[in-house]
Write an enzyme that holds these catalytic residues in place. Structure first.
Site, short mmCIF file in Angstrom:
data_model
loop_
_atom_site.label_atom_id
_atom_site.label_comp_id
_atom_site.label_asym_id
_atom_site.label_seq_id
_atom_site.Cartn_x
_atom_site.Cartn_y
_atom_site.Cartn_z
N VAL A 177 35.45 0.39 31.89
CA VAL A 177 35.16 -0.51 30.77
C VAL A 177 36.44 -0.93 30.07
CG1 VAL A 177 32.83 0.39 30.38
CG2 VAL A 177 34.77 1.42 29.15
N TYR A 221 38.29 10.56 18.93
CA TYR A 221 36.89 10.17 19.04
C TYR A 221 36.35 9.65 17.70
CZ TYR A 221 31.90 10.67 20.21
OH TYR A 221 30.56 10.44 20.42
N ASN A 247 27.74 1.89 25.63
CA ASN A 247 27.44 3.31 25.56
C ASN A 247 28.48 4.20 26.23
OD1 ASN A 247 25.49 5.76 25.50
ND2 ASN A 247 25.84 5.46 27.69
N ALA A 274 38.03 8.39 15.16
CA ALA A 274 38.66 7.11 14.81
C ALA A 274 38.08 5.98 15.65
CB ALA A 274 40.17 7.21 15.01
N SER A 285 28.79 7.21 16.34
CA SER A 285 28.55 8.65 16.22
C SER A 285 28.72 9.07 14.77
CB SER A 285 29.55 9.41 17.09
OG SER A 285 29.54 10.79 16.82
N LYS A 334 35.10 5.83 17.05
CA LYS A 334 33.71 5.55 16.66
C LYS A 334 33.64 4.86 15.30
CE LYS A 334 31.38 6.90 20.21
NZ LYS A 334 30.76 5.85 21.07
#
Length: 258
Positions: free
Chosen positions: A66, A163, A92, A165, A150, A167
């Site tokens: 991605v 993670y 996702n 930062a 999240s 999200k």
């Protein structure tokens, strides 16, 4: 209200991270609700297995990163060629590279940013361009994009600043795109999860940490991948036709009032 508004009949949904966990459960639910799925994942065997198990011709399995902008554009082109149009996107795909702040390497930081934030932007842009082109060509049906965030992006987290930062950044993507694209009837929303029973959360759900987290969840249990797929499908459906720029928490009450 007609039950049809809760269905996805005739809708083609691009789902990233579709080989396992939430993405796989979501893909299965989209099929049950009458839609088709363009399943994207780095795990070629996983998405091919999903397509084979689903049977028929309602799943297009595509393997790639991605974080690769050209791949995102290619996915949209192949999806349109197969199903005629893209009506929805769920960003996702995700990874974790945990480390305390003072020990985190730049590589660990960048890997998570590449997948969660840049990857979400790449697919948001590629699918958005297609939806806007359809709108400018006279098709006012618009589309729905759901970005997966999240609780870590709203409350912070220990040992995963990359993670958290990333999200938090996904929330910004959602709000900006929702404002820019509302006039084209392209809705953009976020679903934020707490702890879902997937391979990515095995450490949190381990004996060492389980009680600490469960005590903070009013419903007192982990989420099942299928039950968190349902609010995503709600946002993809006509039942959410007047919902855009919103952040929906599916976390058992972990962030009540915030």
């Amino acid at each position: 209200m007609s039950e049809q508004v809760l269905g996805l009949q005739g809708r083609n949904i691009v789902v990233t991270g579709a080989a396992q966990g939430i993405g796989r459960a979501l893909g299965e639910l989209v099929l049950e609700l009458g839609g088709t799925v363009t399943a994207v994942d780095m795990n070629a065997d996983g998405v091919q297995a999903f397509a084979a198990e689903a049977g028929g011709d309602r799943v297009l399995a595509l393997a790639g990163s991605v974080a690769d902008n050209a791949f995102a554009q290619s996915v949209v082109e192949q999806s349109v060629a197969r199903f005629g149009a893209v009506h929805g996107l769920v960003n996702n795909a995700g990874i974790t590279r945990p480390a305390m702040i003072e020990k985190m390497t730049l590589e660990q930081w960048q890997q998570v940013m590449d997948v969660h934030l840049t990857g979400s932007f790449n697919f948001l842009q590629a699918v958005g361009r297609h939806m806007l082109a359809r709108s400018r060509g006279g098709d006012k049906s618009g589309g729905s994009i759901v970005n997966i965030s999240s609780d870590a992006g709203r409350r912070g987290t220990i040992g995963q600043i990359n993670y958290g930062a990333a999200k938090a950044g996904v929330l910004g993507l959602t709000m900006c795109a929702a404002r820019e694209w509302a006039k084209y009837n392209v809705r953009v929303n976020t679903v934020g999860f707490g702890v879902v029973e997937t391979p990515m959360t095995e450490t949190i759900r381990s004996e060492k940490f389980a009680d600490t987290y469960l005590q903070q969840i009013p419903l007192g249990r982990w989420a099942d991948a299928r039950e968190v797929a349902r609010p995503i499908c709600f946002l993809l459906s006509d039942a959410a036709s007047y919902v855009t720029g919103q952040h929906l928490s599916a976390n058992g009450g972990y962030t009540i009032g915030s």
